[in-house]
Scaffold this motif. Sequence first.
Motif, PDB file in Angstrom:
ATOM      1  N   GLN A  76       0.821  -1.221   0.000  1.00  0.00           N
ATOM      2  CA  GLN A  76       0.000   0.000   0.000  1.00  0.00           C
ATOM      3  C   GLN A  76       0.855   1.272   0.000  1.00  0.00           C
ATOM      4  N   ASN A  77       1.932   1.238   0.803  1.00  0.00           N
ATOM      5  CA  ASN A  77       2.746   2.461   0.932  1.00  0.00           C
ATOM      6  C   ASN A  77       3.600   2.753  -0.306  1.00  0.00           C
ATOM      7  N   TRP A  78       3.553   1.854  -1.310  1.00  0.00           N
ATOM      8  CA  TRP A  78       4.272   2.118  -2.564  1.00  0.00           C
ATOM      9  C   TRP A  78       3.301   2.427  -3.716  1.00  0.00           C
ATOM     10  N   GLN A  79       2.029   2.543  -3.388  1.00  0.00           N
ATOM     11  CA  GLN A  79       1.042   2.649  -4.488  1.00  0.00           C
ATOM     12  C   GLN A  79       0.810   4.076  -4.984  1.00  0.00           C
ATOM     13  N   LYS A  80       1.275   5.068  -4.203  1.00  0.00           N
ATOM     14  CA  LYS A  80       1.065   6.446  -4.666  1.00  0.00           C
ATOM     15  C   LYS A  80       2.261   6.851  -5.543  1.00  0.00           C
ATOM     16  N   ILE A  81       2.229   6.332  -6.763  1.00  0.00           N
ATOM     17  CA  ILE A  81       3.364   6.579  -7.667  1.00  0.00           C
ATOM     18  C   ILE A  81       3.179   7.951  -8.325  1.00  0.00           C
ATOM     19  N   ASP A  82       4.151   8.829  -8.085  1.00  0.00           N
ATOM     20  CA  ASP A  82       4.067  10.192  -8.624  1.00  0.00           C
ATOM     21  C   ASP A  82       4.670  10.287 -10.020  1.00  0.00           C
ATOM     22  N   ILE A  83       5.765   9.533 -10.218  1.00  0.00           N
ATOM     23  CA  ILE A  83       6.499   9.627 -11.489  1.00  0.00           C
ATOM     24  C   ILE A  83       6.685   8.210 -12.047  1.00  0.00           C
ATOM     25  N   LEU A  84       6.315   8.033 -13.311  1.00  0.00           N
ATOM     26  CA  LEU A  84       6.610   6.766 -14.000  1.00  0.00           C
ATOM     27  C   LEU A  84       7.561   7.078 -15.150  1.00  0.00           C
ATOM     28  N   GLN A 129      -6.385   7.681  -9.410  1.00  0.00           N
ATOM     29  CA  GLN A 129      -6.902   7.659  -8.028  1.00  0.00           C
ATOM     30  C   GLN A 129      -6.346   8.824  -7.215  1.00  0.00           C
ATOM     31  N   ASN A 130      -5.062   9.109  -7.449  1.00  0.00           N
ATOM     32  CA  ASN A 130      -4.376  10.160  -6.674  1.00  0.00           C
ATOM     33  C   ASN A 130      -4.577  11.550  -7.271  1.00  0.00           C
ATOM     34  N   LYS A 131      -5.233  11.595  -8.428  1.00  0.00           N
ATOM     35  CA  LYS A 131      -5.505  12.857  -9.138  1.00  0.00           C
ATOM     36  C   LYS A 131      -4.233  13.620  -9.505  1.00  0.00           C
ATOM     37  N   SER A 132      -3.121  12.921  -9.601  1.00  0.00           N
ATOM     38  CA  SER A 132      -1.892  13.579 -10.078  1.00  0.00           C
ATOM     39  C   SER A 132      -0.882  12.518 -10.488  1.00  0.00           C
ATOM     40  N   GLY A 133       0.107  12.960 -11.235  1.00  0.00           N
ATOM     41  CA  GLY A 133       1.155  12.036 -11.660  1.00  0.00           C
ATOM     42  C   GLY A 133       1.831  12.589 -12.900  1.00  0.00           C
ATOM     43  N   HIS A 134       2.975  11.992 -13.206  1.00  0.00           N
ATOM     44  CA  HIS A 134       3.736  12.453 -14.377  1.00  0.00           C
ATOM     45  C   HIS A 134       4.362  11.219 -15.025  1.00  0.00           C
ATOM     46  N   VAL A 172      -5.328  14.073 -19.654  1.00  0.00           N
ATOM     47  CA  VAL A 172      -5.324  15.510 -19.303  1.00  0.00           C
ATOM     48  C   VAL A 172      -6.437  15.842 -18.307  1.00  0.00           C
ATOM     49  N   GLY A 173      -7.571  15.178 -18.426  1.00  0.00           N
ATOM     50  CA  GLY A 173      -8.704  15.450 -17.531  1.00  0.00           C
ATOM     51  C   GLY A 173      -8.470  14.963 -16.108  1.00  0.00           C
ATOM     52  N   HIS A 174      -7.379  14.223 -15.904  1.00  0.00           N
ATOM     53  CA  HIS A 174      -7.079  13.681 -14.566  1.00  0.00           C
ATOM     54  C   HIS A 174      -5.878  14.372 -13.916  1.00  0.00           C
ATOM     55  N   GLY A 175      -5.416  15.427 -14.527  1.00  0.00           N
ATOM     56  CA  GLY A 175      -4.300  16.188 -13.941  1.00  0.00           C
ATOM     57  C   GLY A 175      -2.960  15.475 -14.071  1.00  0.00           C
ATOM     58  N   ILE A 176      -2.863  14.572 -15.040  1.00  0.00           N
ATOM     59  CA  ILE A 176      -1.610  13.808 -15.187  1.00  0.00           C
ATOM     60  C   ILE A 176      -0.805  14.343 -16.372  1.00  0.00           C
ATOM     61  N   LYS A 177       0.462  14.611 -16.099  1.00  0.00           N
ATOM     62  CA  LYS A 177       1.346  15.130 -17.154  1.00  0.00           C
ATOM     63  C   LYS A 177       1.974  13.969 -17.931  1.00  0.00           C
ATOM     64  N   VAL A 178       2.189  14.175 -19.217  1.00  0.00           N
ATOM     65  CA  VAL A 178       2.919  13.180 -20.021  1.00  0.00           C
ATOM     66  C   VAL A 178       4.010  13.918 -20.814  1.00  0.00           C
ATOM     67  N   THR A 179       5.225  13.451 -20.626  1.00  0.00           N
ATOM     68  CA  THR A 179       6.381  14.038 -21.322  1.00  0.00           C
ATOM     69  C   THR A 179       7.081  12.940 -22.123  1.00  0.00           C
ATOM     70  N   ALA A 180       7.398  13.258 -23.373  1.00  0.00           N
ATOM     71  CA  ALA A 180       8.210  12.311 -24.156  1.00  0.00           C
ATOM     72  C   ALA A 180       9.606  12.899 -24.319  1.00  0.00           C
ATOM     73  N   ILE A 181      10.598  12.084 -24.040  1.00  0.00           N
ATOM     74  CA  ILE A 181      11.993  12.522 -24.205  1.00  0.00           C
ATOM     75  C   ILE A 181      12.642  11.640 -25.269  1.00  0.00           C
ATOM     76  N   HIS A 182      13.172  12.293 -26.283  1.00  0.00           N
ATOM     77  CA  HIS A 182      13.720  11.570 -27.444  1.00  0.00           C
ATOM     78  C   HIS A 182      15.213  11.832 -27.559  1.00  0.00           C
ATOM     79  N   PRO A 183      16.045  10.905 -27.078  1.00  0.00           N
ATOM     80  CA  PRO A 183      17.486  11.132 -27.188  1.00  0.00           C
ATOM     81  C   PRO A 183      18.042  10.721 -28.548  1.00  0.00           C
ATOM     82  N   GLY A 184      19.131  11.415 -28.936  1.00  0.00           N
ATOM     83  CA  GLY A 184      19.992  10.910 -30.006  1.00  0.00           C
ATOM     84  C   GLY A 184      20.903   9.854 -29.396  1.00  0.00           C
TER      85      GLY A 184
END
Length: 253
Positions: A76-84, A129-134, A172-184
Amino acid sequence: MTKIALITGATSGIGYATALKLAENGYDTIITGRRLNLLSELEKRIKKNYKVNVLSLSFDIRNNDEIVKIFEKLPQNWQKIDILVNNAGLAVGLEPIQTGKIDDWERMIDTNLKGLLYITRKVAPLMIQNKSGHIINIGSIAGKEVYPNGNVYNATKHAVDALSQAMRIDLVGHGIKVTAIHPGMVETEFSLVRFKGNEKTAKDVYKGFDPLMAEDIADSIIFAITRPAHVNINDMLIMPTAQASATVINKEV
Ligand code: NDP
Ligand code: 8X3
């Protein structure tokens, strides 16, 4: 409250550097990969150097049944994942489409595309569930351009690019950010895996110029996740100074 970050493919390269930097920045980290010995070493290194908690989860990202079971047992204490950080991935082989190995293609599609989906399918509902995340998806210059013999790897990374855009819309409606990073080109185990353990061929890929280091990409992840709440970085394309496109590299010969 301490934030939690889950990094796939943390046993090596970009994922390893990212796990260390997230820990340095105070994140409790869930580190994943198949090689348990390397996960254990990283766990020890993080715990020795930073005052954060670490959870090592060893699994093959291609196996959805295994992932579902692991998430059922996630404390349970690992379920509030802020960053994936969806980082686990690979290229296998570099051959024209007419002679490519089906097994190589399946490994790339199953890891880079299906694996990323399996993890996201388990983590996104927790973030909702947490209404936030990235969510940070690691794409590639190979997802912005195609290059000779890159065919299936290129296709999987173009798919990561498309999925990043799609996830942003769905979440977007859940307050979750999505970033794509494309390295060379980044010097990691990537080429050793692509060339199936051929150390000389792998080393030659980075000869004659300064490639990116895994830490450069980890820095960009830290930048993206530390923007103010109202700011999202959608997309970053990060190249070595000597690399102008997927195929144009200023090499000293
Ligand atoms: P590495 O080979 O150094 O690291 C790849 C990581 O992915 C390892 O931790 C590996 O862990 C993990 N992984 C691979 N297959 C699986 C699997 N089936 N199940 C679980 N984990 C798996 O390469 P990079 O750090 O360079 O690659 C990281 C990401 O960056 C990839 O998505 C790659 O496509 C992308 N990328 C790399 C670039 C480069 O030039 N290096 C440039 C652009 C993008 P383990 O083997 O322990 O399972
Ligand atoms: C890895 C970089 O140029 O080999 O995604 O495709 S490249």
